[in-house]
Design an enzyme around this catalytic site. Structure first.
Site, PDB file in Angstrom:
ATOM      1  N   GLU A   1      -9.623 -13.321  -1.744  1.00  0.00           N
ATOM      2  CA  GLU A   1      -8.606 -13.574  -0.401  1.00  0.00           C
ATOM      3  C   GLU A   1      -9.671 -14.684   0.208  1.00  0.00           C
ATOM      4  OE1 GLU A   1      -7.059 -10.602   1.611  1.00  0.00           O
ATOM      5  OE2 GLU A   1      -7.487 -11.511   3.605  1.00  0.00           O
TER       6      GLU A   1
ATOM      7  N   ASP B   1      -1.450 -12.531   2.145  1.00  0.00           N
ATOM      8  CA  ASP B   1      -1.777 -11.609   2.840  1.00  0.00           C
ATOM      9  C   ASP B   1      -2.177 -11.999   4.305  1.00  0.00           C
ATOM     10  OD1 ASP B   1      -3.073  -9.144   3.738  1.00  0.00           O
ATOM     11  OD2 ASP B   1      -4.589  -9.178   2.312  1.00  0.00           O
TER      12      ASP B   1
ATOM     13  N   ASP C   1      -5.341 -13.579  -2.738  1.00  0.00           N
ATOM     14  CA  ASP C   1      -4.649 -13.252  -1.362  1.00  0.00           C
ATOM     15  C   ASP C   1      -4.670 -14.570  -0.598  1.00  0.00           C
ATOM     16  OD1 ASP C   1      -3.914 -10.921  -1.984  1.00  0.00           O
ATOM     17  OD2 ASP C   1      -4.989  -9.616  -0.447  1.00  0.00           O
TER      18      ASP C   1
ATOM     19  N   ASP D   1      -6.192 -13.849   9.163  1.00  0.00           N
ATOM     20  CA  ASP D   1      -5.129 -13.392   8.217  1.00  0.00           C
ATOM     21  C   ASP D   1      -4.068 -14.302   8.504  1.00  0.00           C
ATOM     22  OD1 ASP D   1      -6.112 -11.553   6.372  1.00  0.00           O
ATOM     23  OD2 ASP D   1      -5.616 -10.130   7.508  1.00  0.00           O
TER      24      ASP D   1
ATOM     25  N   HIS E   1       0.817  -1.124  -0.049  1.00  0.00           N
ATOM     26  CA  HIS E   1      -0.089   0.025  -0.026  1.00  0.00           C
ATOM     27  C   HIS E   1       1.010   1.205  -0.014  1.00  0.00           C
ATOM     28  CE1 HIS E   1      -2.660  -2.967   2.346  1.00  0.00           C
ATOM     29  NE2 HIS E   1      -3.559  -2.213   1.707  1.00  0.00           N
TER      30      HIS E   1
ATOM     31  N   HIS F   1     -11.350 -13.744   3.315  1.00  0.00           N
ATOM     32  CA  HIS F   1     -12.582 -12.852   2.924  1.00  0.00           C
ATOM     33  C   HIS F   1     -13.833 -13.719   2.635  1.00  0.00           C
ATOM     34  CE1 HIS F   1      -9.942  -8.947   2.184  1.00  0.00           C
ATOM     35  NE2 HIS F   1      -9.850  -9.391   3.280  1.00  0.00           N
TER      36      HIS F   1
ATOM     37  N   ASP G   1     -11.207 -11.500  10.680  1.00  0.00           N
ATOM     38  CA  ASP G   1     -10.154 -11.696   9.553  1.00  0.00           C
ATOM     39  C   ASP G   1      -8.772 -11.791  10.357  1.00  0.00           C
ATOM     40  OD1 ASP G   1      -9.030 -11.552   6.924  1.00  0.00           O
ATOM     41  OD2 ASP G   1      -9.314  -9.351   6.866  1.00  0.00           O
TER      42      ASP G   1
ATOM     43  N   ASP H   1       2.204   2.251   3.545  1.00  0.00           N
ATOM     44  CA  ASP H   1       2.940   1.217   4.318  1.00  0.00           C
ATOM     45  C   ASP H   1       4.414   1.176   3.675  1.00  0.00           C
ATOM     46  OD1 ASP H   1       0.911  -1.468   3.487  1.00  0.00           O
ATOM     47  OD2 ASP H   1       2.840  -1.097   2.241  1.00  0.00           O
TER      48      ASP H   1
HETATM   49  C1  XUL Z   1      -7.769  -6.290   4.187  1.00  0.00           C
HETATM   50  C2  XUL Z   1      -7.058  -6.832   2.734  1.00  0.00           C
HETATM   51  C3  XUL Z   1      -6.181  -5.524   2.531  1.00  0.00           C
HETATM   52  C4  XUL Z   1      -6.284  -5.769   0.931  1.00  0.00           C
HETATM   53  C5  XUL Z   1      -5.376  -4.634   0.461  1.00  0.00           C
HETATM   54  O1  XUL Z   1      -8.624  -7.148   4.666  1.00  0.00           O
HETATM   55  O2  XUL Z   1      -7.197  -7.806   2.636  1.00  0.00           O
HETATM   56  O3  XUL Z   1      -5.069  -5.935   2.879  1.00  0.00           O
HETATM   57  O4  XUL Z   1      -5.702  -7.210   0.557  1.00  0.00           O
HETATM   58  O5  XUL Z   1      -5.751  -3.422   0.622  1.00  0.00           O
HETATM   59 CO    CO Z   2      -5.992  -8.895   1.111  1.00  0.00          CO
END
Ligand code: XUL
Ligand code: CO
Length: 440
Positions: free
Chosen positions: A270, A341, A298, A311, A103, A273, A309, A106
């Site tokens: 993702e 991710d 992702d 992750d 991003h 998600h 989430d 970051d």
């Molecule tokens: C948030 C997410 C983000 C996107 C990029 O849940 O997955 O990090 O991948 O903005």
């Molecule tokens: Co993501």
């Protein structure tokens, strides 16, 4: 490299094969091994997520940072960003990973003014470009953080305040230029705050129209600057917003079709998600792929017992196998890749944990790729599926699908033929077959 940020890690993580007990070695990911027509590296196109891996500090909703990184110590934000970049490229090279994603906020710190933020990004991008050239590491995608700054608390592109949209547009414009400058192969839009908290204050139709305009302006700018990368939207149902507009793959595809944006976007799916949306990872991949819109992934996982989430790094070979079957079936991810991710847990405080995490994820997908390749080669499920639908390949079934018959013709046929012969769905047998490939 003058300074090392990972002194306890060898210069490269070797491939040692499945019998290795070395935690700092790959057991399945052998980057040059050919699987069908491509190498593993070409199939999998792994990417490091800059935000989690380089900046993640273990903070959660109940406690502040638990992880201190040597590359995050400098007091000046730009010095910190430069050291982080140094550490990142050392990490990429030691791990032997080909791509990364970032991003704008970051990779480079936000300044006090818009102009300073833009300058910070440009400075860091200049250094990143040199590092990419020196190492051969590439940018899978860039994106803009349109969710952290408090101005976005009521949305970025969907904000009721047009000036907030202008700030979001400024970030996207500059992040797009940065991504182009670095030869990024994709650009991602994740609508973290593009949703609503209460309908009492929200004109949902209007916000969706705003969102479409925002995307259209990005498409126009992409063409204007000649950015050749693929645009991707990353669906997510909620968090941080209560209800996000890009809820899941099907909703996002419908939105893109409604606003005539479908030709300019694919999806970035993702895993975590998908499960938050009440779907499986493979369901979301299959929906995107069926529409010809699976662009990138992702790669992570959630926790079935936690409704948010998390992750986490992917470790489940069932999941990676099913994902790779869908990816192989569509002939690969094209410009996309598998971006981790994912973040290490709050208690995983050592830099080496970042290596263990990525090694595990890469091995899980490499193993999934190998199994999926065998399944595809031996046409294990495709034969069964083809047989299951064969009544539509000829005769009346084919006529239905080519639009040659209507309801009256079907009534006549049903009356004449009487009860159909039903075939078993054979789910348990198919699950056993899948296991037999996974257990090999
Ligand atoms: C948030 C997410 C983000 C996107 C990029 O849940 O997955 O990090 O991948 O903005
Ligand atoms: Co993501």
């Amino acid at each position: 490299m003058s300074k090392t940020y990972f002194p306890n890690i060898p210069t490269t993580i070797p491939f040692e094969g499945k019998n290795s007990k070395n935690p700092l070695a790959f057991k399945y990911y052998d980057r040059d091994q050919r699987v069908g027509s491509k190498t593993m590296a070409e199939h999998l196109r792994f990417s490091v997520a800059y935000w989690h891996t380089m900046l993640g500090n273990g903070a959660d909703r109940f406690g502040g940072p638990s992880i201190e990184r040597t590359w995050r110590q400098a007091s000046d934000p730009m010095d910190r960003a430069k050291e982080t970049l140094d550490a990142a490229f050392e990490f990429f090279q030691k791990l032997g990973i080909d791509y990364y994603c970032f991003h704008d906020r970051d990779i480079a710190p936000e300044g006090v003014t818009v102009t300073e933020s833009i300058r910070n990004l440009q400075t860091i991008i200049g250094i990143a470009k040199q590092k990419q050239k020196a190492t051969g590491v590439k940018l899978l995608w860039g994106t803009a953080n349109l969710f952290s700054n408090p101005i976005y608390s009521q949305g970025a592109g969907t904000n009721p305040n047009a000036l907030v949209m202008a700030h979001a547009a400024t970030q996207v414009k500059n992040a797009l230029e940065a991504t182009k400058e670095l030869g990024g192969e994709n650009y991602v839009f994740w609508g973290g705050r593009e949703g609503y908290e209460t309908l009492l204050s929200t004109d949902l139709k209007r916000e969706q129209e705003q969102m479409a305009r925002f995307f259209q302006m990005a498409v126009d700018y992409k063409k204007k600057i000649g950015f050749k990368g693929q645009f991707l939207i990353e669906p997510k149902p909620a968090e941080p917003s209560k209800h996000q507009y890009d809820t899941d793959a099907a909703t996002t595809l419908a939105f893109l079709r409604e606003f005539d944006l479908i030709d300019d976007f694919k999806l970035n799916i993702e895993a975590n998600h998908a499960t938050l949306a009440g779907h499986t990872f493979e369901h979301e991949l299959a929906v995107a792929s069926a529409a010809g819109k699976l662009g990138s992934v992702d790669a992570n996982r959630g926790d079935l017992l936690l409704g948010w989430d998390t992750d986490q790094f992917p470790t489940d070979v069932y999941s990676t196998t099913l994902a790779m079957v869908i990816i192989l079936k569509q002939g690969g991810l094209g410009k996309g890749g598998l971006n981790f991710d994912a973040k290490v847990r709050r208690s995983s405080i050592d830099p080496s944990d970042l290596f263990y995490a990525h090694i595990g994820g890469m091995d899980a997908f490499a193993r999934g790729l190998l199994i999926a390749h065998e399944i595809m080669e031996e046409k294990v499920f495709s034969k069964f599926v083809a047989e299951r639908y064969k009544s539509f390949d000829s005769g009346m079934g084919a006529k239905i699908m080519s639009g040659k018959v209507g309801l009256s013709d079907l009534e006549k046929w049903a009356v004449k033929e009487g009860a159909p012969d039903l075939a078993s769905g054979r789910q348990e047998m198919l699950e056993n077959i899948l296991n037999s490939y996974i257990f090999r």
